[in-house]
Scaffold this motif. Structure first.
Motif, mmCIF file in Angstrom:
data_model
loop_
_atom_site.group_PDB
_atom_site.id
_atom_site.type_symbol
_atom_site.label_atom_id
_atom_site.label_comp_id
_atom_site.label_asym_id
_atom_site.label_seq_id
_atom_site.Cartn_x
_atom_site.Cartn_y
_atom_site.Cartn_z
ATOM 1 N N ASP A 134 0.829 -1.215 0.000
ATOM 2 C CA ASP A 134 0.000 0.000 0.000
ATOM 3 C C ASP A 134 0.860 1.259 0.000
ATOM 4 O O ASP A 134 0.545 2.238 -0.689
ATOM 5 N N GLU A 135 1.954 1.252 0.763
ATOM 6 C CA GLU A 135 2.805 2.434 0.853
ATOM 7 C C GLU A 135 3.506 2.713 -0.478
ATOM 8 O O GLU A 135 3.623 3.869 -0.906
ATOM 9 N N ILE A 136 3.964 1.651 -1.147
ATOM 10 C CA ILE A 136 4.633 1.848 -2.438
ATOM 11 C C ILE A 136 3.644 2.388 -3.470
ATOM 12 O O ILE A 136 3.987 3.266 -4.276
ATOM 13 N N LYS A 137 2.430 1.868 -3.454
ATOM 14 C CA LYS A 137 1.412 2.392 -4.372
ATOM 15 C C LYS A 137 1.203 3.888 -4.152
ATOM 16 O O LYS A 137 1.021 4.653 -5.111
ATOM 17 N N ARG A 138 1.222 4.300 -2.895
ATOM 18 C CA ARG A 138 1.035 5.725 -2.588
ATOM 19 C C ARG A 138 2.209 6.546 -3.130
ATOM 20 O O ARG A 138 2.016 7.615 -3.714
ATOM 21 N N TYR A 139 3.418 6.044 -2.931
ATOM 22 C CA TYR A 139 4.594 6.747 -3.459
ATOM 23 C C TYR A 139 4.500 6.912 -4.971
ATOM 24 O O TYR A 139 4.767 7.990 -5.517
ATOM 25 N N LEU A 140 4.129 5.826 -5.660
ATOM 26 C CA LEU A 140 4.126 5.846 -7.120
ATOM 27 C C LEU A 140 2.960 6.653 -7.685
ATOM 28 O O LEU A 140 3.095 7.325 -8.709
ATOM 29 N N ALA A 141 1.811 6.577 -7.016
ATOM 30 C CA ALA A 141 0.625 7.249 -7.540
ATOM 31 C C ALA A 141 0.716 8.765 -7.413
ATOM 32 O O ALA A 141 0.235 9.507 -8.275
ATOM 33 N N GLN A 142 1.321 9.246 -6.351
ATOM 34 C CA GLN A 142 1.361 10.679 -6.083
ATOM 35 C C GLN A 142 2.594 11.373 -6.666
ATOM 36 O O GLN A 142 2.754 12.588 -6.500
ATOM 37 N N ASN A 143 3.491 10.622 -7.300
ATOM 38 C CA ASN A 143 4.698 11.212 -7.892
ATOM 39 C C ASN A 143 5.448 12.079 -6.872
ATOM 40 O O ASN A 143 5.766 13.246 -7.117
ATOM 41 N N THR A 144 5.692 11.487 -5.728
ATOM 42 C CA THR A 144 6.290 12.238 -4.620
ATOM 43 C C THR A 144 7.809 12.327 -4.696
ATOM 44 O O THR A 144 8.416 13.080 -3.923
ATOM 45 N N LEU A 145 8.434 11.576 -5.584
ATOM 46 C CA LEU A 145 9.898 11.508 -5.585
ATOM 47 C C LEU A 145 10.506 12.708 -6.306
ATOM 48 O O LEU A 145 11.213 12.587 -7.306
ATOM 49 N N THR A 146 10.226 13.872 -5.781
ATOM 50 C CA THR A 146 10.804 15.096 -6.335
ATOM 51 C C THR A 146 12.139 15.385 -5.661
ATOM 52 O O THR A 146 12.510 14.747 -4.661
#
Length: 615
Positions: free
Chosen positions: A433-445
């Protein structure tokens, strides 16, 4: 002691030790290659499914599908079950099931191709006429019973058959006997080296100095026994004792080496490579193992002790592995104490193999085994071997080694196994679930990595550790006995596959984000520094009386202070070795200035100072 000097040719001890370790790796490669080239007639009595999956059947569930190296690897990873098509990566369940089904289909296709075209498939109609001629070491007790006697054949036909067999298989028999002799000579070299080391025959080094003074020497000495133990273990797994005996006796009878007096070290090789007494019945009836509730032992301990090594050296290496971390760089990869079993996994694997050279420790030394279990196996009982296969300590230590089993019982009791499995499944599902959240929200700025890079790396470590535990223990005998009714959550094949795919995607995007961050670091540094200088300059101008910020009172002292801070920030250099310390001093100075009432009471100034510290 300099590592370059230790392994140079001028240092006889170091150079010889390094050479022996390298030679062991080469021999392991030869054994694995030779295991795939055994002539079909020598595999008589070993069905293709039984022989190729001998390891997996003994230490995990078998549903009949994992019958080749590819199949056993893939389906061992995903559980080998046929039910339930859960979604992959949180997407369409149908597409996830299709992907898993495609992998199973490819595995089945690979298995059938291997059976039909493989170089050593027993299903080939090649060499079946020679099977009555292939005998084990029982030939040595009564040669006349086998020489010149093949049932239902006349003497001339029998002689022709023997000549035909010798002509066809002589090069192969010579190749295998040379391999066995090379392994024996390797043992002889190791025994001579360790004996010389134990007796202090090397001028520059002693056993104590190698283990205490030199990090590289300590690693090489421990790796020497581990590589030799892995060589014996993999040899016994992939070329079982009965097949070894057939190859050796066939070489003895049909290659003319005996007549020419060229069969060297024959008695020693027979002693070293004969099948273990405890495995005679098990090798001849592998299918019986499947019907038993608990799998049989994979390791035959007497195979490691029939040609002994100096016990002083073996015990010293065991004590070194228990007390010293050989690979200090693993601390940076897994700094958390909760990950210590993963950080020490390679060392624990080495120790599990080297202990087989001193079985008395596992039988009687409860104190030592307690230290070993607490340090290396406190939450894991499946140990990966040299080539990625694994052994189950709850099975290997169960009957023959009471001290080892007593120490392991606290780990493998039903309550603890159920708790470890439940906690792991909980982490697995939470990570998905946490990885899905990271990938869906494009948080890796870039800003996210600068602010939360440490927590992201901790999350990736936790996910990899949990995934590793699940892959290793998923099919273990103990986990298979956990009742599903006691658990409210189940991690199945598709969850593991989903996590692998999602985690891979997250790691790739994290790497790419860091790559972009490093490429742009000069621009980011310049912009952040200029922004800090501008903010400090604006505050300075205001406190000198310029009405840039209308809500701030005039203060010449603060104006000079902020002007000075602007100059400090302006002179920070990107490539200076002391810049990190200077930045920390600036941050601390801004923290102190915030304590003044004139600053603390003004939200606008506080906001500007906070932004400067973050940048």
């Amino acid at each position: 002691m300099q590592s370059a000097q230790f392994t140079s040719q001028d240092d006889v001890c170091g150079y010889k030790l390094q050479t022996l370790v390298c030679k062991g790796h080469v021999l392991i490669t030869k054994v694995l290659k030779a295991a795939n080239e055994i002539p079909p007639c020598f595999l008589s009595g070993y069905e293709i499914e039984d022989f190729s999956s001998r390891f997996n059947n003994e230490h995990g569930k078998n549903d009949g599908s994992d019958t080749s190296s590819f199949t056993s690897t893939v389906l061992h990873l995903f559980g080998g079950k046929k039910g339930g098509d859960a979604g992959i990566g949180g997407g369409d369940k149908k597409s996830g099931g299709s992907l898993l089904q495609m992998i199973r289909s490819q595995a089945t296709s690979y298995r059938h191709n291997s059976i039909s075209t493989g170089p050593c498939s027993p299903l080939e109609d090649d060499g079946n006429e020679y099977i009555p001629m292939l005998v084990d070491f029982s030939y040595l007790t009564n040669p006349d019973k086998f020489d010149g006697l093949v049932q239902n054949l006349a003497a001339d036909e029998e002689h022709f058959l023997e000549r035909k067999f010798a002509l066809k298989y002589r090069p192969i028999l010579l190749q295998y006997y040379d391999l066995f002799e090379e392994i024996y000579n390797y043992y002889f070299d190791i025994n001579c080296f360790t004996t010389d080391l134990d007796k202090g025959r090397f001028v520059q080094h002693t056993l104590r100095s190698l283990l205490l003074e030199s990090h590289e020497a300590r690693q090489l000495l421990c790796e020497l026994l581990h590589v030799y133990g892995s060589l014996l273990l993999l040899l016994d797994i992939y070329i079982p004792g009965e097949i070894r005996e057939r190859l050796i006796i066939a070489h003895y009878r049909f290659t003319n080496e005996r007549k020419n007096g060229k069969v060297s070290n024959f008695e020693a090789i027979c002693k070293m490579f004969q099948r273990s007494t405890s495995s005679i019945d098990s090798n001849s009836n592998i299918k019986q193992k499947r019907s038993e509730e608990k799998p049989k032992k994979l390791i035959q301990a007497d195979f490691f002790t029939r040609l002994p090594l100096p016990q002083t050296v073996v015990l010293s290496i065991i004590e070194c592995l228990v007390s010293v971390e050989l690979y200090n760089e693993q601390v940076f990869a897994f700094p958390s104490h909760s990950h210590r079993s993963v950080r020490l996994a390679q060392q624990g694997s080495m120790l599990a193999v080297i202990l087989l050279f001193n079985t008395q420790t596992m039988k009687d030394d409860s104190s030592m085994m307690r230290q070993i279990v607490d340090k290396f196996f406190h939450d894991s009982w499946i140990v990966p071997l040299y080539n990625g296969s694994e052994i189950d300590l709850s099975i290997e230590w169960s009957a023959e080694f009471p001290a080892a089993m007593e120490s392991l019982n606290d780990v493998i009791n039903g309550t603890n196994v159920e708790k470890l499995n439940y906690d792991n499944m909980k982490i697995i599902l939470a990570c998905i679930d946490e990885i899905k959240r990271y990938l869906a929200q494009n948080t890796l700025t870039e800003l996210f990595l600068l602010d939360h890079g440490s927590s992201l790396m901790d999350f990736l470590r936790d996910t990899n550790v949990a995934l590793r535990w699940q892959i290793l223990h998923q099919k273990s005998y103990l986990c298979s006995k956990i009742p599903n009714s006691n658990s409210t959550m189940i991690v199945d094949d598709d969850d593991i596959l989903s996590l692998i795919l999602l985690l891979s995607q997250l790691e790739v995007e994290t790497r790419e984000s860091y790559r972009r961050l490093l490429q742009n670091r000069n621009n980011i540094w310049s912009k952040s520094r200029d922004s800090g200088v501008e903010k400090m300059t604006n505050l300075s101008k205001h406190f000198f009386g310029n009405e840039i910020l209308k809500t701030v009172e005039k203060s010449e002292g603060l104006g000079r202070w902020f002007a000075s801070m602007a100059e400090e920030i302006r002179f920070l250099k990107y490539d200076s070795s002391v810049t990190g310390g200077d930045i920390q001093l600036c941050i601390e100075a801004l923290d102190e200035i915030k304590q003044l009432d004139l600053i603390d009471s003004n939200a606008q100034v506080m906001s500007i100072l906070d932004e400067t510290q973050i940048n």
